[in-house]
Design a protein around this motif. Structure first.
Motif, PDB file in Angstrom:
ATOM      1  N   VAL A  29     135.929  34.875 125.830  1.00 14.03           N
ATOM      2  CA  VAL A  29     134.849  33.987 126.279  1.00 14.03           C
ATOM      3  C   VAL A  29     134.070  34.625 127.432  1.00 14.03           C
ATOM      4  O   VAL A  29     132.836  34.564 127.466  1.00 14.03           O
ATOM      5  N   LEU A  30     134.759  35.266 128.363  1.00 14.20           N
ATOM      6  CA  LEU A  30     134.079  35.939 129.476  1.00 14.20           C
ATOM      7  C   LEU A  30     133.206  37.087 128.990  1.00 14.20           C
ATOM      8  O   LEU A  30     132.091  37.279 129.479  1.00 14.20           O
ATOM      9  N   ILE A  31     133.687  37.849 128.030  1.00  8.43           N
ATOM     10  CA  ILE A  31     132.899  38.961 127.492  1.00  8.43           C
ATOM     11  C   ILE A  31     131.661  38.438 126.781  1.00  8.43           C
ATOM     12  O   ILE A  31     130.543  38.927 127.004  1.00  8.43           O
ATOM     13  N   VAL A  32     131.822  37.431 125.955  1.00  8.83           N
ATOM     14  CA  VAL A  32     130.681  36.855 125.233  1.00  8.83           C
ATOM     15  C   VAL A  32     129.697  36.216 126.202  1.00  8.83           C
ATOM     16  O   VAL A  32     128.474  36.342 126.044  1.00  8.83           O
ATOM     17  N   ALA A  33     130.204  35.546 127.226  1.00 13.05           N
ATOM     18  CA  ALA A  33     129.320  34.933 128.227  1.00 13.05           C
ATOM     19  C   ALA A  33     128.538  35.997 128.989  1.00 13.05           C
ATOM     20  O   ALA A  33     127.347  35.816 129.270  1.00 13.05           O
ATOM     21  N   GLY A  34     129.173  37.105 129.322  1.00 11.65           N
ATOM     22  CA  GLY A  34     128.480  38.186 130.011  1.00 11.65           C
ATOM     23  C   GLY A  34     127.374  38.790 129.163  1.00 11.65           C
ATOM     24  O   GLY A  34     126.272  39.050 129.639  1.00 11.65           O
ATOM     25  N   ILE A  35     127.652  38.987 127.880  1.00 15.42           N
ATOM     26  CA  ILE A  35     126.638  39.523 126.974  1.00 15.42           C
ATOM     27  C   ILE A  35     125.502  38.522 126.794  1.00 15.42           C
ATOM     28  O   ILE A  35     124.319  38.882 126.822  1.00 15.42           O
ATOM     29  N   GLY A  36     125.840  37.250 126.640  1.00 13.01           N
ATOM     30  CA  GLY A  36     124.821  36.220 126.480  1.00 13.01           C
ATOM     31  C   GLY A  36     123.944  36.068 127.704  1.00 13.01           C
ATOM     32  O   GLY A  36     122.718  35.926 127.594  1.00 13.01           O
ATOM     33  N   TYR A  37     124.536  36.108 128.878  1.00 10.11           N
ATOM     34  CA  TYR A  37     123.757  36.004 130.111  1.00 10.11           C
ATOM     35  C   TYR A  37     122.827  37.202 130.269  1.00 10.11           C
ATOM     36  O   TYR A  37     121.687  37.049 130.690  1.00 10.11           O
ATOM     37  N   THR A  38     123.300  38.375 129.903  1.00  7.60           N
ATOM     38  CA  THR A  38     122.451  39.563 129.959  1.00  7.60           C
ATOM     39  C   THR A  38     121.257  39.415 129.026  1.00  7.60           C
ATOM     40  O   THR A  38     120.121  39.739 129.396  1.00  7.60           O
ATOM     41  N   TYR A  39     121.493  38.894 127.846  1.00  7.48           N
ATOM     42  CA  TYR A  39     120.401  38.678 126.890  1.00  7.48           C
ATOM     43  C   TYR A  39     119.378  37.706 127.452  1.00  7.48           C
ATOM     44  O   TYR A  39     118.169  37.922 127.343  1.00  7.48           O
ATOM     45  N   ILE A  40     119.854  36.642 128.067  1.00 11.90           N
ATOM     46  CA  ILE A  40     118.939  35.642 128.640  1.00 11.90           C
ATOM     47  C   ILE A  40     118.108  36.245 129.775  1.00 11.90           C
ATOM     48  O   ILE A  40     116.915  36.015 129.869  1.00 11.90           O
ATOM     49  N   VAL A  41     118.735  37.038 130.638  1.00 13.37           N
ATOM     50  CA  VAL A  41     118.020  37.642 131.770  1.00 13.37           C
ATOM     51  C   VAL A  41     116.971  38.636 131.268  1.00 13.37           C
ATOM     52  O   VAL A  41     115.838  38.649 131.750  1.00 13.37           O
ATOM     53  N   VAL A  42     117.313  39.441 130.289  1.00  9.12           N
ATOM     54  CA  VAL A  42     116.374  40.446 129.783  1.00  9.12           C
ATOM     55  C   VAL A  42     115.230  39.784 129.016  1.00  9.12           C
ATOM     56  O   VAL A  42     114.101  40.226 129.108  1.00  9.12           O
ATOM     57  N   ARG A  43     115.544  38.729 128.327  1.00 11.69           N
ATOM     58  CA  ARG A  43     114.523  38.047 127.532  1.00 11.69           C
ATOM     59  C   ARG A  43     113.433  37.447 128.416  1.00 11.69           C
ATOM     60  O   ARG A  43     112.269  37.399 128.043  1.00 11.69           O
ATOM     61  N   HIS A  44     113.797  36.980 129.595  1.00 13.60           N
ATOM     62  CA  HIS A  44     112.803  36.404 130.492  1.00 13.60           C
ATOM     63  C   HIS A  44     112.210  37.528 131.280  1.00 13.60           C
ATOM     64  O   HIS A  44     111.652  37.648 132.156  1.00 13.60           O
TER      65      HIS A  44
END
Length: 80
Positions: free
Chosen positions: A65-80
């Motif tokens: 869950v921590l790994i997936v959350a880290g990847i997801g948060y990175t995607y959100i930051v880069v997308r904005h």
């Protein structure tokens, strides 16, 4: 690097660094946002290694869950 968590988290961190340099304009504000997933990858590595040593399935789930959350948060930051 002995466990699968070592490989996955180091590769994720390397991709995080490459993403920072390739897809952002830099700056301390953006770098601060990238520190959170980096910490999540480090914590996931430690939790996953403890899970493999002691055989706790719930710690494996927490590490994933921590790994997936880290990847997801990175995607959100880069997308904005």
């Amino acid at each position: 690097m002995k466990t699968v968590y070592d490989f996955v988290t180091v590769i994720s961190f390397a991709c995080l660094v490459l993403t920072y340099f390739m897809f952002t304009e830099g700056g301390l504000k953006v770098l601060a946002h990238f520190m959170l997933p980096a910490a999540a990858f480090a914590i996931a590595n430690q939790v996953g290694n403890v899970a493999l040593q002691r055989g706790y399935l719930w710690l494996d789930a927490l590490a994933v869950v921590l790994i997936v959350a880290g990847i997801g948060y990175t995607y959100i930051v880069v997308r904005h």
